[in-house]
Structures are given as C-alpha cells and as structure tokens.
Design a protein around this motif. Sequence first.
Motif, PDB file in Angstrom:
ATOM      1  N   MET A  78       0.825  -1.207   0.000  1.00 52.42           N
ATOM      2  CA  MET A  78       0.000   0.000   0.000  1.00 52.42           C
ATOM      3  C   MET A  78       0.864   1.264   0.000  1.00 52.42           C
ATOM      4  O   MET A  78       0.613   2.210  -0.735  1.00 52.42           O
ATOM      5  N   GLU A  79       1.897   1.241   0.853  1.00 52.98           N
ATOM      6  CA  GLU A  79       2.787   2.405   0.930  1.00 52.98           C
ATOM      7  C   GLU A  79       3.488   2.642  -0.405  1.00 52.98           C
ATOM      8  O   GLU A  79       3.666   3.782  -0.827  1.00 52.98           O
ATOM      9  N   LYS A  80       3.851   1.529  -1.088  1.00 51.17           N
ATOM     10  CA  LYS A  80       4.527   1.639  -2.374  1.00 51.17           C
ATOM     11  C   LYS A  80       3.678   2.404  -3.370  1.00 51.17           C
ATOM     12  O   LYS A  80       4.145   3.338  -4.033  1.00 51.17           O
ATOM     13  N   TRP A  81       2.406   2.038  -3.476  1.00 52.94           N
ATOM     14  CA  TRP A  81       1.541   2.689  -4.460  1.00 52.94           C
ATOM     15  C   TRP A  81       1.164   4.100  -4.032  1.00 52.94           C
ATOM     16  O   TRP A  81       0.924   4.969  -4.873  1.00 52.94           O
ATOM     17  N   TYR A  82       1.119   4.336  -2.734  1.00 55.92           N
ATOM     18  CA  TYR A  82       0.879   5.694  -2.248  1.00 55.92           C
ATOM     19  C   TYR A  82       2.012   6.614  -2.663  1.00 55.92           C
ATOM     20  O   TYR A  82       1.793   7.731  -3.169  1.00 55.92           O
ATOM     21  N   LEU A  83       3.239   6.142  -2.480  1.00 57.39           N
ATOM     22  CA  LEU A  83       4.407   6.944  -2.862  1.00 57.39           C
ATOM     23  C   LEU A  83       4.501   7.099  -4.368  1.00 57.39           C
ATOM     24  O   LEU A  83       4.831   8.185  -4.873  1.00 57.39           O
ATOM     25  N   MET A  84       4.218   6.028  -5.113  1.00 60.20           N
ATOM     26  CA  MET A  84       4.288   6.111  -6.575  1.00 60.20           C
ATOM     27  C   MET A  84       3.234   7.069  -7.111  1.00 60.20           C
ATOM     28  O   MET A  84       3.484   7.817  -8.066  1.00 60.20           O
ATOM     29  N   THR A  85       2.045   7.063  -6.500  1.00 58.02           N
ATOM     30  CA  THR A  85       0.997   8.012  -6.901  1.00 58.02           C
ATOM     31  C   THR A  85       1.449   9.447  -6.657  1.00 58.02           C
ATOM     32  O   THR A  85       1.206  10.345  -7.477  1.00 58.02           O
ATOM     33  N   SER A  86       2.126   9.668  -5.546  1.00 53.92           N
ATOM     34  CA  SER A  86       2.648  11.010  -5.241  1.00 53.92           C
ATOM     35  C   SER A  86       3.675  11.441  -6.285  1.00 53.92           C
ATOM     36  O   SER A  86       3.694  12.611  -6.711  1.00 53.92           O
ATOM     37  N   VAL A  87       4.519  10.493  -6.704  1.00 58.83           N
ATOM     38  CA  VAL A  87       5.524  10.787  -7.731  1.00 58.83           C
ATOM     39  C   VAL A  87       4.844  11.175  -9.048  1.00 58.83           C
ATOM     40  O   VAL A  87       5.248  12.138  -9.708  1.00 58.83           O
ATOM     41  N   VAL A  88       3.817  10.439  -9.430  1.00 60.91           N
ATOM     42  CA  VAL A  88       3.086  10.739 -10.664  1.00 60.91           C
ATOM     43  C   VAL A  88       2.448  12.122 -10.579  1.00 60.91           C
ATOM     44  O   VAL A  88       2.497  12.909 -11.539  1.00 60.91           O
ATOM     45  N   LEU A  89       1.870  12.447  -9.435  1.00 65.55           N
ATOM     46  CA  LEU A  89       1.250  13.768  -9.256  1.00 65.55           C
ATOM     47  C   LEU A  89       2.285  14.882  -9.346  1.00 65.55           C
ATOM     48  O   LEU A  89       2.013  15.953  -9.907  1.00 65.55           O
ATOM     49  N   ILE A  90       3.476  14.636  -8.788  1.00 68.75           N
ATOM     50  CA  ILE A  90       4.553  15.630  -8.899  1.00 68.75           C
ATOM     51  C   ILE A  90       4.930  15.831 -10.363  1.00 68.75           C
ATOM     52  O   ILE A  90       5.083  16.967 -10.833  1.00 68.75           O
ATOM     53  N   GLY A  91       5.080  14.713 -11.101  1.00 67.28           N
ATOM     54  CA  GLY A  91       5.412  14.805 -12.521  1.00 67.28           C
ATOM     55  C   GLY A  91       4.367  15.569 -13.308  1.00 67.28           C
ATOM     56  O   GLY A  91       4.695  16.399 -14.162  1.00 67.28           O
ATOM     57  N   LEU A  92       3.096  15.307 -13.027  1.00 67.37           N
ATOM     58  CA  LEU A  92       2.009  16.007 -13.729  1.00 67.37           C
ATOM     59  C   LEU A  92       1.980  17.491 -13.373  1.00 67.37           C
ATOM     60  O   LEU A  92       1.755  18.347 -14.233  1.00 67.37           O
ATOM     61  N   THR A  93       2.219  17.789 -12.090  1.00 66.31           N
ATOM     62  CA  THR A  93       2.209  19.190 -11.641  1.00 66.31           C
ATOM     63  C   THR A  93       3.314  19.996 -12.314  1.00 66.31           C
ATOM     64  O   THR A  93       3.092  21.130 -12.770  1.00 66.31           O
ATOM     65  N   VAL A  94       4.510  19.425 -12.374  1.00 63.17           N
ATOM     66  CA  VAL A  94       5.632  20.109 -13.028  1.00 63.17           C
ATOM     67  C   VAL A  94       5.318  20.340 -14.498  1.00 63.17           C
ATOM     68  O   VAL A  94       5.565  21.431 -15.042  1.00 63.17           O
ATOM     69  N   ARG A  95       4.757  19.332 -15.151  1.00 67.24           N
ATOM     70  CA  ARG A  95       4.414  19.464 -16.574  1.00 67.24           C
ATOM     71  C   ARG A  95       3.405  20.584 -16.799  1.00 67.24           C
ATOM     72  O   ARG A  95       3.566  21.413 -17.705  1.00 67.24           O
ATOM     73  N   TRP A  96       2.370  20.610 -15.992  1.00 70.37           N
ATOM     74  CA  TRP A  96       1.337  21.624 -16.196  1.00 70.37           C
ATOM     75  C   TRP A  96       1.854  23.020 -15.863  1.00 70.37           C
ATOM     76  O   TRP A  96       1.473  24.004 -16.510  1.00 70.37           O
ATOM     77  N   THR A  97       2.724  23.121 -14.860  1.00 76.06           N
ATOM     78  CA  THR A  97       3.309  24.419 -14.516  1.00 76.06           C
ATOM     79  C   THR A  97       4.137  24.964 -15.668  1.00 76.06           C
ATOM     80  O   THR A  97       4.045  26.164 -16.008  1.00 76.06           O
ATOM     81  N   VAL A  98       4.936  24.098 -16.306  1.00 79.69           N
ATOM     82  CA  VAL A  98       5.731  24.530 -17.462  1.00 79.69           C
ATOM     83  C   VAL A  98       4.822  24.938 -18.614  1.00 79.69           C
ATOM     84  O   VAL A  98       5.109  25.889 -19.356  1.00 79.69           O
ATOM     85  N   SER A  99       3.680  24.269 -18.755  1.00 81.75           N
ATOM     86  CA  SER A  99       2.766  24.563 -19.867  1.00 81.75           C
ATOM     87  C   SER A  99       2.143  25.949 -19.767  1.00 81.75           C
ATOM     88  O   SER A  99       1.601  26.464 -20.753  1.00 81.75           O
ATOM     89  N   LEU A 100       2.208  26.568 -18.594  1.00 80.14           N
ATOM     90  CA  LEU A 100       1.647  27.913 -18.424  1.00 80.14           C
ATOM     91  C   LEU A 100       2.522  28.979 -19.069  1.00 80.14           C
ATOM     92  O   LEU A 100       2.093  30.130 -19.211  1.00 80.14           O
ATOM     93  N   ASN A 101       3.744  28.604 -19.452  1.00 79.65           N
ATOM     94  CA  ASN A 101       4.676  29.558 -20.058  1.00 79.65           C
ATOM     95  C   ASN A 101       4.442  29.681 -21.559  1.00 79.65           C
ATOM     96  O   ASN A 101       3.487  29.130 -22.112  1.00 79.65           O
ATOM     97  N   SER A 102       5.338  30.394 -22.221  1.00 76.85           N
ATOM     98  CA  SER A 102       5.211  30.634 -23.654  1.00 76.85           C
ATOM     99  C   SER A 102       5.474  29.355 -24.451  1.00 76.85           C
ATOM    100  O   SER A 102       5.856  28.325 -23.899  1.00 76.85           O
ATOM    101  N   TYR A 103       5.242  29.447 -25.761  1.00 77.65           N
ATOM    102  CA  TYR A 103       5.455  28.299 -26.642  1.00 77.65           C
ATOM    103  C   TYR A 103       6.138  28.760 -27.931  1.00 77.65           C
ATOM    104  O   TYR A 103       6.304  29.962 -28.173  1.00 77.65           O
ATOM    105  N   SER A 104       6.509  27.814 -28.748  1.00 76.03           N
ATOM    106  CA  SER A 104       7.250  28.105 -29.974  1.00 76.03           C
ATOM    107  C   SER A 104       6.455  29.006 -30.924  1.00 76.03           C
ATOM    108  O   SER A 104       5.344  28.669 -31.318  1.00 76.03           O
ATOM    109  N   GLY A 105       7.046  30.146 -31.278  1.00 76.75           N
ATOM    110  CA  GLY A 105       6.439  31.032 -32.265  1.00 76.75           C
ATOM    111  C   GLY A 105       5.267  31.835 -31.775  1.00 76.75           C
ATOM    112  O   GLY A 105       4.487  32.355 -32.592  1.00 76.75           O
ATOM    113  N   ALA A 106       5.102  31.981 -30.472  1.00 76.92           N
ATOM    114  CA  ALA A 106       3.954  32.717 -29.932  1.00 76.92           C
ATOM    115  C   ALA A 106       3.965  34.174 -30.413  1.00 76.92           C
ATOM    116  O   ALA A 106       4.915  34.911 -30.168  1.00 76.92           O
ATOM    117  N   GLY A 107       2.917  34.561 -31.138  1.00 71.25           N
ATOM    118  CA  GLY A 107       2.783  35.937 -31.615  1.00 71.25           C
ATOM    119  C   GLY A 107       3.839  36.362 -32.609  1.00 71.25           C
ATOM    120  O   GLY A 107       4.178  37.547 -32.680  1.00 71.25           O
TER     121      GLY A 107
END
Length: 445
Positions: A1-30
């Motif tokens: 149980m602890e293993k999957w709890y920690l792995m779920t936390s890792v996945v959430l961290i990965g998703l959070t970092v990805r979405w935070t970066v997505s708030l920035n600019s992108y290639s060729g904006a404007g």
Amino acid sequence: MEKWYLMTSVVLIGLTVRWTVSLNSYSGAGKPPMFGDYEAQRHWQEITFNLPIKQWYFNSSDNDLLYWGLDYPPLTAYHSLLCAYVAKFINPDWIALHTSRGYESQAHKLFMRTTVLIVDFLIYIPAVVLYCCCLKEMSTKKKIANALCILLYPGLILIDYGHFQFVLLMKLACTVVASFILCWLPFFTERQQALQVLRRLFPVSRGLFEDKVANVWCSFSVFLKIKDILPHDIQIVISFCFTFLSLLPACIKLILQPSPKAFKFTLVTCALSFFLFSFQVHEKSILLVSLPVCLVLSEIPFMSTWFLLVSTFSMLPLLLKDELLMPSVVTMMAFFIACATSFSIFEKTSEEELHLKSFSISLRKYLPHFTFLPRIIQYLFLISVIIMVLLTLVTATLDPPQKLPDLFSVLVCFVSCLNFLFFFIYFNIIIMWDSKSGRSQKKIN
C-alpha cells in the motif's frame, strides 16, 4: 500500500511540473507569418481533418508544404486527426481550412496543452512506472526514486510542454512495428503515395543539418564547411558511412553476447550515433537519445544525470527563443537535486559504479599507475557544469557581436557536441569491456 501511495505522489509531482511549465510561452507565440512548432501541430490538425488522407503529404492549393507541411510519420498524422475531431467539437474555428492559420487564444492554448498531458498520462507515465516497478535487485524506495527522476527529466518536459512538440509520438512511430504497419497501410495502396511520404519524412534536400544542432556536422562546420566543400550526394554517403560504422561495434557485441544490460546500453549508443553523425538532424532529436539513457539511470546514476543535463543544455538556443529560460533553469535544478538525493550520485563514482572496472584493469596492463580515472571523470563533470552555467548566463544576458550573431549558439552546440562525443566513447567502452554480460547470459542459458 505504501509503495503505491508513494508512486501516486511521484506521478502527481510529474504532472504538476508538466502543467506548470505549460503555463509559459510556446514556440512562435505571436510571431507571424510562420509562427512555430505550436502552429505546426495546429496546422496538421487543420490539414488532416479537412483533406482526404491521400492529400496529406502532397503539395496543393489547400496544402502548402512550405507552410508547416506534414513531415512526420503517419502515427503523428492520425493523432492530429483525432485531436482535430475534439477541436471541431469545442471550436470549429481552430481547424477551419485556410482561415485558421496562426490562430492563437488562451482557450486554444489550454486545449493544445491538454492534448499533450493526456498522451503522457495514458502512455508515457504508465510506461515509466511499469518499467521502474519491474527493475530487479532494487528496493521499493529506489524504484520510486528512479521513477521520480525519469518523470522530472527537463528536456522532454520543456519540449513537450514549453516549446510544444509531441516527441513521445515520434518515438513510438519509429519503434513499434505493429502500429507502424497499420499506420502505413493506407499509404501503401499507391507507389506514389508511399514515395511522397518517405520524401517528407527524410528531407535530404534540406542539407546536411539545419539550424544549430549539437552534432558533429554542425559543430565542426566552424572549422570545415562540409556543406560548401562536398557535393550533396557525397555528404549523404559520408553521413551514412559514419553513422553505420559508429554503431556497428556495439551491435555486433550485442549479437554475440546478448543480455538485457547490453541491450539497453546498445540502444543508447545507436541513438547517439544517429544524432551525432546522421543526415538532417534537429536539435530536439537528442531526446531520442535521452529516453534510453533514462533506462540506465539506476545503473549509472552519475553519468546518466550528467548526460541528461547536457542534453537539455544543448537545446538552450531553442528554449531561449521560446522565452523558456526560467522554466529551463528551475526544471534542471529540480531534476539535478532529485537525482543527487535519490541516488547519491557523487558517491557513485568508483570504477565499479561507473562500470569501468574491466576497462581500467585492461588499461593498467600498459599503465600500471593509472588509478585515477574516476577522479578525471569527476573533474570533467565539474568543468562541464561550470561551462554550461557560464554559457547560459552569457547567452541570456549579453548580445553577441554584430559580426558574429550566432556566436553564443555555436558555442553551445560545440560544447554540447564535445560532451556527447565523450559520452559516445564512454558508452561504447561499457559495452565492449562488459565481459560479465556474456558469462552471465551463458549461465542463464
């Protein structure tokens, strides 16, 4: 149980970092009229939705190949078509033929970012978790730490969620045989269709290299203008020969002494050979080397972390162009801290932990007092990091001389290329001096 709890936390961290970066600019904006790779992905949705499949790769009045013409494998085209159906349901203006060119809005940006996140959530992240859970001779905490470091690799995050490009789909299209056959089936009905798709996927007419890429041909063109000296056909032949010969030793060793370890390191070496020596390589292609390096992160954490940092640094000119300096610095620091704390990388620099024991023993037959190879590698790492930091500061804060507008970009490419050549030698040494893999495989058989 602890293993999957920690792995779920890792996945959430990965998703959070990805979405935070997505708030920035992108290639060729404007930046009309061509904008950038973000517009290329949107335009492919427009083309695949509005045109018959037989016209996707052909130039026409409705499909100007000079304006981000489709030049990725069919799997990418089908993915664009799927996204286009969703876009049509939300807002038809996003993919309207001709009139949607250069379309930009916050709602559309949210949609495009979400398409990347969904692909990662359904394919890439489960694959990383499954791979790490299947690693043998590792504690549960080490497996979770390995997953965290892989999911925090900044190069892939910055390109997929900052610059905006589906690197994962390109990787899948090049490696999965079954999907390859199914995707290509509609284009095999006519010979001309298949040939045109191949022309778009392998644009040899564009030249030996394009933009500033940290491979051999671009980096050393400062000293030797191969593109100007040699005919186009000769450049193709030379590129092929260098690529083929550079990957041949590792492949032969793998055939003679197959093992899971040898397979993973051969993946790295072959991918690096293609990046360094093949024809018409883009700077983002280094991610196709970084993905297999992530597979050996737990085996050689010090060298893998170093390589993955250099691979992200090699794309610095592209990331600066997209105004992604801050996300780049933050994600690289987060990745480095995660690797340093999870694997204690600075304590994993002995000959055994660098997988250089066999090579060192062979070397000491001729140089008996050569016992300081790990220290040399540590110094090289320190020099490499200092140069990368200094070049990042200089490139981000100073303007290049007017007579040398590409000076900083060329320096980044050249320094990165030297690092990659060093890693190419290092990975080949591991493969060629790995006598244990052959003996262990015989025991298994």
